[in-house]
Design a protein around this motif. Structure first.
Motif, PDB file in Angstrom:
ATOM      1  N   TRP A  81       0.835  -1.204   0.000  1.00  0.00           N
ATOM      2  CA  TRP A  81       0.000   0.000   0.000  1.00  0.00           C
ATOM      3  C   TRP A  81       0.873   1.258   0.000  1.00  0.00           C
ATOM      4  CZ3 TRP A  81      -0.209   3.911   3.653  1.00  0.00           C
ATOM      5  CH2 TRP A  81      -1.236   4.839   3.498  1.00  0.00           C
ATOM      6  N   GLY A 185     -10.771   5.209   1.221  1.00  0.00           N
ATOM      7  CA  GLY A 185     -10.612   3.776   1.011  1.00  0.00           C
ATOM      8  C   GLY A 185      -9.452   3.198   1.792  1.00  0.00           C
ATOM      9  N   SER A 186      -8.366   3.957   1.938  1.00  0.00           N
ATOM     10  CA  SER A 186      -7.191   3.465   2.662  1.00  0.00           C
ATOM     11  C   SER A 186      -7.454   3.342   4.153  1.00  0.00           C
ATOM     12  CB  SER A 186      -6.006   4.410   2.423  1.00  0.00           C
ATOM     13  OG  SER A 186      -5.673   4.463   1.050  1.00  0.00           O
ATOM     14  N   TRP A 187      -8.372   4.142   4.690  1.00  0.00           N
ATOM     15  CA  TRP A 187      -8.656   4.094   6.123  1.00  0.00           C
ATOM     16  C   TRP A 187      -9.389   2.817   6.513  1.00  0.00           C
ATOM     17  CZ3 TRP A 187      -7.378   6.152  10.595  1.00  0.00           C
ATOM     18  CH2 TRP A 187      -6.691   7.364  10.608  1.00  0.00           C
ATOM     19  N   GLY A 188      -9.968   2.087   5.544  1.00  0.00           N
ATOM     20  CA  GLY A 188     -10.777   0.916   5.885  1.00  0.00           C
ATOM     21  C   GLY A 188     -10.091  -0.070   6.792  1.00  0.00           C
ATOM     22  N   PHE A 212     -11.474  -4.307   4.491  1.00  0.00           N
ATOM     23  CA  PHE A 212     -11.250  -4.469   3.057  1.00  0.00           C
ATOM     24  C   PHE A 212     -12.553  -4.374   2.280  1.00  0.00           C
ATOM     25  CE2 PHE A 212      -7.365  -6.306   4.758  1.00  0.00           C
ATOM     26  CZ  PHE A 212      -6.410  -5.809   3.891  1.00  0.00           C
ATOM     27  N   SER A 215     -12.970  -0.657   1.995  1.00  0.00           N
ATOM     28  CA  SER A 215     -12.014  -0.110   1.023  1.00  0.00           C
ATOM     29  C   SER A 215     -12.394  -0.467  -0.395  1.00  0.00           C
ATOM     30  CB  SER A 215     -10.600  -0.629   1.320  1.00  0.00           C
ATOM     31  OG  SER A 215     -10.173  -0.194   2.592  1.00  0.00           O
ATOM     32  N   TYR A 219     -12.681   2.046  -3.552  1.00  0.00           N
ATOM     33  CA  TYR A 219     -11.741   1.888  -4.655  1.00  0.00           C
ATOM     34  C   TYR A 219     -12.467   1.612  -5.969  1.00  0.00           C
ATOM     35  CZ  TYR A 219      -7.666   1.777  -1.551  1.00  0.00           C
ATOM     36  OH  TYR A 219      -6.682   2.096  -0.660  1.00  0.00           O
TER      37      TYR A 219
END
Length: 600
Positions: A81, A185-188, A212, A215, A219
């Motif tokens: 990531w 999305g990255s915070w998921g 995920f 996210s 995404y």
């Protein structure tokens, strides 16, 4: 039915979603960011797949097995990531094998520690079964290596989020939407893990895999709506593969999105570090191109680039790149190398210009010929008429008339000889064929042809040109130049005079001089001689007449051979005519090969 079965089904759906996104990334694997993103999704799929079976397992041994499956992806997900964030924020220069290898040290240690935990218990101090929820769940007591793994992961996450926040602040409004989806999305997975590890809310189930799912939704939305991460740039699909032409892609804010290798060779400064930068910074040294980029889409137009090994010409075409819904997503600048075409056009124009000059020269010569051939023929006709009248009266001496007729016939012959040289040079185009020639041999050939004329005026011709002085010239043209200059020297030298020939080498040229002891050239004649206007023929010392073609042909033939012609003269002291001819060398060979095509 226990709720763990529903959660397991949800995790399997998340796994399928991650695998689909990994497959889409594999199809666009020519882009480095697609590789890192796809591997990250694949790592997440191991996590969700393993945890889907972990929460429905009945024994500790089964749970341990699925934990090992999960840890095929868990240690490496954060690094992948982070690499994706570096590429997305325009820091591809950092993504090198050495740097990525250093980033993987802790994940590899985590992977090894988890699989060897039964030996040292530094990752998990203990693992027990907890059935308080109505189904078996594992209770873990974390060890020091687990804490190292968590601290390392969140350190990279914090740095990556900082980079995206910095990019968000500087981005245009349209780009901010894409970056916002990327950040959310990255915070998921990381946000859910913080909630689970902190214990703020009691959660018997590990929430990290469900992050995920969160996210994946954002995404997929970003990829479909905004072409986020540039996984499917349409311009690259169409033209990048095996392109000889340069292709440069910009977004709608005129920031550089991508380019191919041909563009990298043409435009200085294009590299991975400058992706995402505005065009007005990158193309400041190419104002013509920058003007095209800022304008509306346009058809092809030629531009010239200087400062390279050779100046190049390119046909420039700017077009809008649209998605499947015909919605504009960027601009594509296409540069096609048309240098050879432009050079061919220039050669054709130069050939046309030289043909026009030759045609003009020929027209001028015909006007001279028409005038000069009429007068001697008219005199011949009058003399013949007088001769016929006189012969009717008996006993008259016609010696004077016969002598004059002989002189006029001789002059007419000279005219015809010059005309033949001219017509021979012009008929069906003149073939220029330079060869190595011994200059002394060419001079002796001309002297033999002019022997009768020089002896008739008792003129001594001295050649100081030794054998072995080679020049690089067309044989027929060289013979005509020497013959005409010697003929003029004989014509304007008094009986009993002398003519001297010399040759001196200067750099890559041989300078030949023809000096006589004749009457010289007046200042009025000198101003017109060897100029564009054709000189008027003068009468020689013994009444010889010419047609004015000799020096004109000499001037043209010397120029075609790559030399120059000039003269020095003083009234009553004689004249010296000089002309230069290339000597055999590589430069002369190059000149001859280019001139051969020009004068055909």
């Amino acid at each position: 039915m226990n709720y763990n079965l529903y959660l397991s089904a949800l995790l399997m759906a998340a796994t399928c979603c991650s695998l689909v996104m990994s497959y889409l990334s594999w199809k666009r694997r020519e882009l480095p960011i697609a590789i890192s993103y796809g591997l990250g999704m694949l790592a997440g799929s191991f996590y969700t797949f393993g945890y889907a079976f972990e929460i429905v397992s009945n024994t500790l041994e089964h749970i341990r097995f699925w934990l090992r499956v999960e840890y095929i992806g868990i240690p490496f997900g954060t690094v992948l990531w982070f690499v994706m964030v570096l590429q997305y924020t325009g820091r591809q220069w950092f993504v090198r094998k050495r740097n990525v290898g250093l980033l993987m040290v802790v994940p590899l240690l985590t992977f090894a520690a988890h699989y060897t935990n039964d030996w040292h218990h530094w990752f998990y101090k203990s693992m027990t079964i907890n059935e308080s929820e109505g189904f078996p769940l594992v209770s873990l007591v974390k060890g020091p290596l687990y804490e190292v793994h968590v601290a390392y992961s969140y350190t990279l996450f914090a740095i990556g989020m900082g980079l995206m926040i910095q990019m968000f602040r500087k981005a245009t409004p349209r780009m901010k939407k894409q970056i916002a989806l990327m950040m959310i999305g990255s915070w998921g997975p990381y946000g859910f893990t913080i909630v689970y590890l902190s214990g703020v809310i009691y959660m018997p189930i590990d929430l990290s895999p469900f992050g995920f799912v969160f996210s994946g939704v954002f995404y997929m939305w970003g990829i479909y709506q905004f072409n986020m991460l540039r996984l499917a740039p349409l311009a690259l699909q169409k033209v990048f593969e095996s392109m000889q032409d340069a292709v440069i892609v910009f977004d709608l804010d005129n920031s550089l999105t991508s380019y191919n290798q041909s563009a990298n060779r043409i435009i200085k400064g294009l590299n991975k570090k400058v992706l995402g930068q505005p065009a007005d910074q990158l193309f400041s040294h190419y104002p013509v191109l920058l003007e095209r980029i800022m304008q509306e889409p346009s058809s092809g137009s030629k531009v010239q680039f200087s400062g390279q090994a050779d100046d190049k010409y390119y046909n420039v075409h700017l077009s809008i790149v649209s998605d499947n819904n015909q919605k504009p997503v960027g601009k594509m600048l296409l540069l096609s190398d048309v240098t050879e075409t432009v050079r061919s056009e220039e050669r054709m124009l130069d050939h046309a210009r030289q043909l026009s000059e030759l045609n003009t020269f020929k027209d001028k010569m015909f006007s001279v010929v028409a005038h000069d051939i009429r007068d001697p023929l008219a005199v011949l006709i009058n003399l013949i008429e007088l001769m016929e009248e006189e012969m009717q009266a008996c006993g008259e001496d016609h010696e004077e008339i016969v002598h004059e007729m002989r002189q006029q016939i001789q002059n007419t012959f000279t005219l015809v000889e010059s005309l033949l040289d001219w017509f021979r040079s012009q008929r069906e185009g003149m073939i220029f064929n330079p060869v190595e020639r011994d200059l002394a041999h060419a001079v002796q050939t001309a002297l033999r042809l002019l022997l009768v004329r020089s002896e008739g005026k008792r003129i001594q011709i001295i050649s100081e040109i030794p054998k072995g002085n080679f020049v690089y010239a067309d044989k027929e043209m060289l013979d005509l130049i020497i013959r005409n200059l010697l003929s003029n020297a004989i014509k304007f030298t008094d009986s009993g005079g002398s003519i001297r020939l010399r040759a001196d080498r200067k750099d890559d040229k041989m300078v030949i001089s023809v000096s006589d002891t004749g009457e010289g050239i007046s200042s009025d004649q000198a101003n017109n001689l060897l100029q564009e206007a054709f000189p008027i023929s003068s009468v020689g010392t013994a009444g010889e007449r010419g047609v004015g073609l000799g020096l004109t042909l000499c001037r043209e033939f010397v120029r075609l051979n790559g030399g120059d012609i000039w003269f020095d003269s003083s009234p009553t002291l004689g004249s010296t005519f000089y002309f230069s001819i290339p000597v055999p060398s590589e430069a002369s060979s190059t000149l001859s090969s280019s001139m051969e095509g020009v004068v055909r």
